[in-house]
Scaffold this motif. Sequence first.
Motif, PDB file in Angstrom:
ATOM      1  N   MET A   1       1.072  34.708  19.310  1.00  0.00           N
ATOM      2  CA  MET A   1       1.662  35.426  18.170  1.00  0.00           C
ATOM      3  C   MET A   1       0.561  35.887  17.226  1.00  0.00           C
ATOM      4  SD  MET A   1       4.825  32.897  17.142  1.00  0.00           S
ATOM      5  CE  MET A   1       3.862  31.392  17.302  1.00  0.00           C
ATOM      6  N   ASP A   2       0.812  37.000  16.550  1.00  0.00           N
ATOM      7  CA  ASP A   2      -0.116  37.436  15.508  1.00  0.00           C
ATOM      8  C   ASP A   2       0.220  36.708  14.205  1.00  0.00           C
ATOM      9  OD1 ASP A   2       2.143  38.692  14.450  1.00  0.00           O
ATOM     10  OD2 ASP A   2       1.596  40.656  15.226  1.00  0.00           O
ATOM     11  N   ARG A   3      -0.611  36.896  13.188  1.00  0.00           N
ATOM     12  CA  ARG A   3      -0.445  36.180  11.912  1.00  0.00           C
ATOM     13  C   ARG A   3       0.891  36.513  11.245  1.00  0.00           C
ATOM     14  NH1 ARG A   3      -1.023  37.428   6.748  1.00  0.00           N
ATOM     15  NH2 ARG A   3      -1.822  39.496   7.270  1.00  0.00           N
ATOM     16  N   GLN A   4       1.285  37.763  11.258  1.00  0.00           N
ATOM     17  CA  GLN A   4       2.530  38.168  10.605  1.00  0.00           C
ATOM     18  C   GLN A   4       3.735  37.486  11.246  1.00  0.00           C
ATOM     19  OE1 GLN A   4       3.155  42.395  10.550  1.00  0.00           O
ATOM     20  NE2 GLN A   4       4.941  42.280   9.213  1.00  0.00           N
ATOM     21  N   THR A   5       3.720  37.375  12.570  1.00  0.00           N
ATOM     22  CA  THR A   5       4.819  36.709  13.266  1.00  0.00           C
ATOM     23  C   THR A   5       4.826  35.223  12.960  1.00  0.00           C
ATOM     24  OG1 THR A   5       4.708  38.339  15.064  1.00  0.00           O
ATOM     25  CG2 THR A   5       5.851  36.262  15.528  1.00  0.00           C
ATOM     26  N   ARG A   6       3.638  34.583  12.961  1.00  0.00           N
ATOM     27  CA  ARG A   6       3.556  33.144  12.668  1.00  0.00           C
ATOM     28  C   ARG A   6       4.144  32.815  11.305  1.00  0.00           C
ATOM     29  NH1 ARG A   6      -1.769  33.683  14.370  1.00  0.00           N
ATOM     30  NH2 ARG A   6      -2.520  33.275  12.250  1.00  0.00           N
ATOM     31  N   GLU A   7       3.939  33.697  10.339  1.00  0.00           N
ATOM     32  CA  GLU A   7       4.398  33.427   8.983  1.00  0.00           C
ATOM     33  C   GLU A   7       5.919  33.515   8.851  1.00  0.00           C
ATOM     34  OE1 GLU A   7       2.297  36.227   6.615  1.00  0.00           O
ATOM     35  OE2 GLU A   7       0.424  35.060   6.577  1.00  0.00           O
TER      36      GLU A   7
ATOM     37  N   GLU B   1      -0.181  26.828  15.690  1.00  0.00           N
ATOM     38  CA  GLU B   1      -1.417  27.582  15.878  1.00  0.00           C
ATOM     39  C   GLU B   1      -1.200  28.518  17.058  1.00  0.00           C
ATOM     40  OE1 GLU B   1      -4.732  25.034  16.444  1.00  0.00           O
ATOM     41  OE2 GLU B   1      -4.450  23.924  14.562  1.00  0.00           O
ATOM     42  N   SER B   2      -1.640  29.759  16.914  1.00  0.00           N
ATOM     43  CA  SER B   2      -1.394  30.722  17.987  1.00  0.00           C
ATOM     44  C   SER B   2      -2.394  31.868  17.923  1.00  0.00           C
ATOM     45  CB  SER B   2       0.031  31.269  17.877  1.00  0.00           C
ATOM     46  OG  SER B   2       0.335  32.084  18.987  1.00  0.00           O
ATOM     47  N   ARG B   3      -2.749  32.351  19.119  1.00  0.00           N
ATOM     48  CA  ARG B   3      -3.586  33.537  19.216  1.00  0.00           C
ATOM     49  C   ARG B   3      -2.984  34.469  20.253  1.00  0.00           C
ATOM     50  NH1 ARG B   3      -9.974  31.709  19.036  1.00  0.00           N
ATOM     51  NH2 ARG B   3      -9.925  30.746  16.954  1.00  0.00           N
ATOM     52  N   VAL B   4      -2.969  35.747  19.907  1.00  0.00           N
ATOM     53  CA  VAL B   4      -2.391  36.734  20.818  1.00  0.00           C
ATOM     54  C   VAL B   4      -3.141  36.714  22.147  1.00  0.00           C
ATOM     55  CG1 VAL B   4      -1.946  39.198  21.178  1.00  0.00           C
ATOM     56  CG2 VAL B   4      -1.636  38.182  18.900  1.00  0.00           C
ATOM     57  N   GLY B   5      -2.375  36.582  23.229  1.00  0.00           N
ATOM     58  CA  GLY B   5      -2.949  36.582  24.573  1.00  0.00           C
ATOM     59  C   GLY B   5      -3.499  35.251  25.028  1.00  0.00           C
ATOM     60  N   GLU B   6      -3.506  34.236  24.156  1.00  0.00           N
ATOM     61  CA  GLU B   6      -4.077  32.938  24.525  1.00  0.00           C
ATOM     62  C   GLU B   6      -3.049  31.806  24.542  1.00  0.00           C
ATOM     63  OE1 GLU B   6      -7.539  31.902  22.306  1.00  0.00           O
ATOM     64  OE2 GLU B   6      -8.432  33.904  22.459  1.00  0.00           O
ATOM     65  N   GLY B   7      -1.998  31.935  23.753  1.00  0.00           N
ATOM     66  CA  GLY B   7      -0.981  30.890  23.760  1.00  0.00           C
ATOM     67  C   GLY B   7      -0.671  30.342  22.372  1.00  0.00           C
ATOM     68  N   THR B   8       0.240  29.383  22.371  1.00  0.00           N
ATOM     69  CA  THR B   8       0.726  28.816  21.109  1.00  0.00           C
ATOM     70  C   THR B   8       0.791  27.300  21.212  1.00  0.00           C
ATOM     71  OG1 THR B   8       2.044  30.803  20.661  1.00  0.00           O
ATOM     72  CG2 THR B   8       2.662  28.788  19.467  1.00  0.00           C
ATOM     73  N   THR B   9       0.490  26.631  20.098  1.00  0.00           N
ATOM     74  CA  THR B   9       0.572  25.174  20.039  1.00  0.00           C
ATOM     75  C   THR B   9       1.381  24.757  18.817  1.00  0.00           C
ATOM     76  OG1 THR B   9      -1.587  24.924  21.096  1.00  0.00           O
ATOM     77  CG2 THR B   9      -0.714  23.011  19.902  1.00  0.00           C
ATOM     78  N   PHE B  10       2.471  24.014  19.057  1.00  0.00           N
ATOM     79  CA  PHE B  10       3.260  23.421  17.982  1.00  0.00           C
ATOM     80  C   PHE B  10       2.890  21.943  17.887  1.00  0.00           C
ATOM     81  CE2 PHE B  10       5.853  27.137  18.787  1.00  0.00           C
ATOM     82  CZ  PHE B  10       6.292  27.493  17.515  1.00  0.00           C
ATOM     83  N   THR B  11       2.610  21.473  16.682  1.00  0.00           N
ATOM     84  CA  THR B  11       2.298  20.065  16.454  1.00  0.00           C
ATOM     85  C   THR B  11       3.302  19.487  15.466  1.00  0.00           C
ATOM     86  OG1 THR B  11      -0.065  20.454  16.812  1.00  0.00           O
ATOM     87  CG2 THR B  11       0.566  18.401  15.699  1.00  0.00           C
ATOM     88  N   ILE B  12       4.076  18.519  15.933  1.00  0.00           N
ATOM     89  CA  ILE B  12       5.079  17.863  15.088  1.00  0.00           C
ATOM     90  C   ILE B  12       4.588  16.460  14.761  1.00  0.00           C
ATOM     91  CG2 ILE B  12       7.480  17.083  14.921  1.00  0.00           C
ATOM     92  CD1 ILE B  12       8.129  19.187  17.083  1.00  0.00           C
ATOM     93  N   THR B  13       4.632  16.105  13.488  1.00  0.00           N
ATOM     94  CA  THR B  13       4.188  14.782  13.046  1.00  0.00           C
ATOM     95  C   THR B  13       5.361  14.022  12.444  1.00  0.00           C
ATOM     96  OG1 THR B  13       1.987  15.665  12.553  1.00  0.00           O
ATOM     97  CG2 THR B  13       2.556  13.528  11.582  1.00  0.00           C
ATOM     98  N   PHE B  14       5.632  12.828  12.985  1.00  0.00           N
ATOM     99  CA  PHE B  14       6.678  11.946  12.468  1.00  0.00           C
ATOM    100  C   PHE B  14       6.040  10.687  11.896  1.00  0.00           C
ATOM    101  CE2 PHE B  14       9.144  14.019  16.001  1.00  0.00           C
ATOM    102  CZ  PHE B  14      10.102  14.630  15.206  1.00  0.00           C
ATOM    103  N   PRO B  15       6.626  10.119  10.837  1.00  0.00           N
ATOM    104  CA  PRO B  15       6.140   8.813  10.378  1.00  0.00           C
ATOM    105  C   PRO B  15       6.493   7.726  11.389  1.00  0.00           C
ATOM    106  CG  PRO B  15       8.075   9.486   9.123  1.00  0.00           C
ATOM    107  CD  PRO B  15       7.702  10.646   9.980  1.00  0.00           C
ATOM    108  N   ALA B  16       5.578   6.811  11.621  1.00  0.00           N
ATOM    109  CA  ALA B  16       5.847   5.706  12.539  1.00  0.00           C
ATOM    110  C   ALA B  16       6.922   4.798  11.968  1.00  0.00           C
ATOM    111  CB  ALA B  16       4.574   4.926  12.805  1.00  0.00           C
ATOM    112  N   TYR B  17       7.631   4.118  12.843  1.00  0.00           N
ATOM    113  CA  TYR B  17       8.715   3.213  12.432  1.00  0.00           C
ATOM    114  C   TYR B  17       8.167   2.091  11.541  1.00  0.00           C
ATOM    115  CZ  TYR B  17      12.388  -0.333  12.953  1.00  0.00           C
ATOM    116  OH  TYR B  17      13.363  -1.273  12.711  1.00  0.00           O
ATOM    117  N   ALA B  18       8.839   1.920  10.387  1.00  0.00           N
ATOM    118  CA  ALA B  18       8.365   0.930   9.395  1.00  0.00           C
ATOM    119  C   ALA B  18       9.202  -0.329   9.378  1.00  0.00           C
ATOM    120  CB  ALA B  18       8.361   1.555   8.015  1.00  0.00           C
ATOM    121  N   GLY B  19      10.167  -0.438  10.296  1.00  0.00           N
ATOM    122  CA  GLY B  19      10.935  -1.673  10.388  1.00  0.00           C
ATOM    123  C   GLY B  19      12.264  -1.679   9.673  1.00  0.00           C
ATOM    124  N   THR B  20      12.749  -0.492   9.235  1.00  0.00           N
ATOM    125  CA  THR B  20      14.036  -0.426   8.556  1.00  0.00           C
ATOM    126  C   THR B  20      14.915   0.625   9.203  1.00  0.00           C
ATOM    127  OG1 THR B  20      12.964  -0.984   6.481  1.00  0.00           O
ATOM    128  CG2 THR B  20      15.183  -0.070   6.333  1.00  0.00           C
TER     129      THR B  20
END
Length: 376
Positions: free
Chosen positions: A312-318, A355-374
């Motif tokens: 994707m280009d920058r405009q699409t990512r946004e 993160e993405s670059r036209v012609g190279e691919g896309t990477t989605f990174t999802i971050t979750f908090p680790a389980y805290a015991g509740t």
Amino acid sequence: MKEQALLEERAKLIERNKELSCLYEIAKIVADTETTVAEVLQAIVDVLPSAFRYPDQVWARIIVADKIYTTEGFTESGHVLRDTLKMEASPHGAIEVFYHQREEAAEDLEIGFFPEERKLLQAIAHQVSLMIGIKLANEKRAELETQLLHADRLAKVGQLTAGVAHELNEPLAGILGFAQLAKKKIDEPSQTVRYLEKIIQSILHAREIIKKLMLFSSPKPRHKNKTDLNQVLAEGMAFIEPRFSKGAIRFKTVFDPKIAPILADASQVTQVLINLVINAIQAMDSGGTLTLRTISADKVVRVIVEDTGIGMDRQTREQIFLPFFTTKDMEQGTGLGLSVVHGIVSAHDGTIEVESRVGEGTTFTITFPAYAGTER
């Protein structure tokens, strides 16, 4: 004589200390970024008398444009010290101090003020002028930011409304059209059944759009439990991979065996996975590699979905997380998938980055908090 000189020097030091204390208090008042211009000016007026030799006989007033700020019980007198408040070299108001004549003041000076008090008021006037300029500029900027935010919200609401109308109009038009045809062909059962099947399909399509809208507007997880992220993702991939195994896409999974559990609604995490993986597959029409990773870090866990597609280009990512924004053909998607993904991740106190670059691919990174015991 020496003793008298020491007493006079002591008196002067006491007065200078009062002036410095007053300037310090004014500096603290001005430094408070949470207060308005009106609140700051009133606070300065209230603290002004403390800097003068006879504070119980001092009344103060600040005039800015058409606003007036005074000490409690303010009245004017003939003994006045005044300085001009200026902004950008133009008179903008005045700061005034009045002495109500009393014997001590009259004995010291005819007008009741000392030269040091004149200099003090000049310093305060200069500081107040600067403060007014800064505060008014900040308030104007905040007002403009609020207006821009409001305009942005209106634009998004307009986009959402237009998208809803467009997406629902198609299945509703189909329902209406096929219902009218079925009515005309009521004597031909086979034709009527075909039209009724079309109506059912259109209704199911409309219902799916509404379900996604509801999830987008309120993506709160129904049931959060201690969840093994690797297991949920593995089960999701087992469901997805066979349906695309005939294509030229290579699936790769790299799961961290020591990953911490998370507190999550497993069905919603699966929905996130399906949306991201389907998008990745559709971005690799000519084949490629889809990699799914899990990584354990300090008190967080991450899911990474990486493809080697068109990117994707920058405009699409946004814009990808905006509702109804899509680069796909109408029959391929509603533009709600990534909006729903973003809502689900946020509802799990997580974040999603792309993160993405036209012609190279896309990477989605999802971050979750680790389980805290509740669990809840």
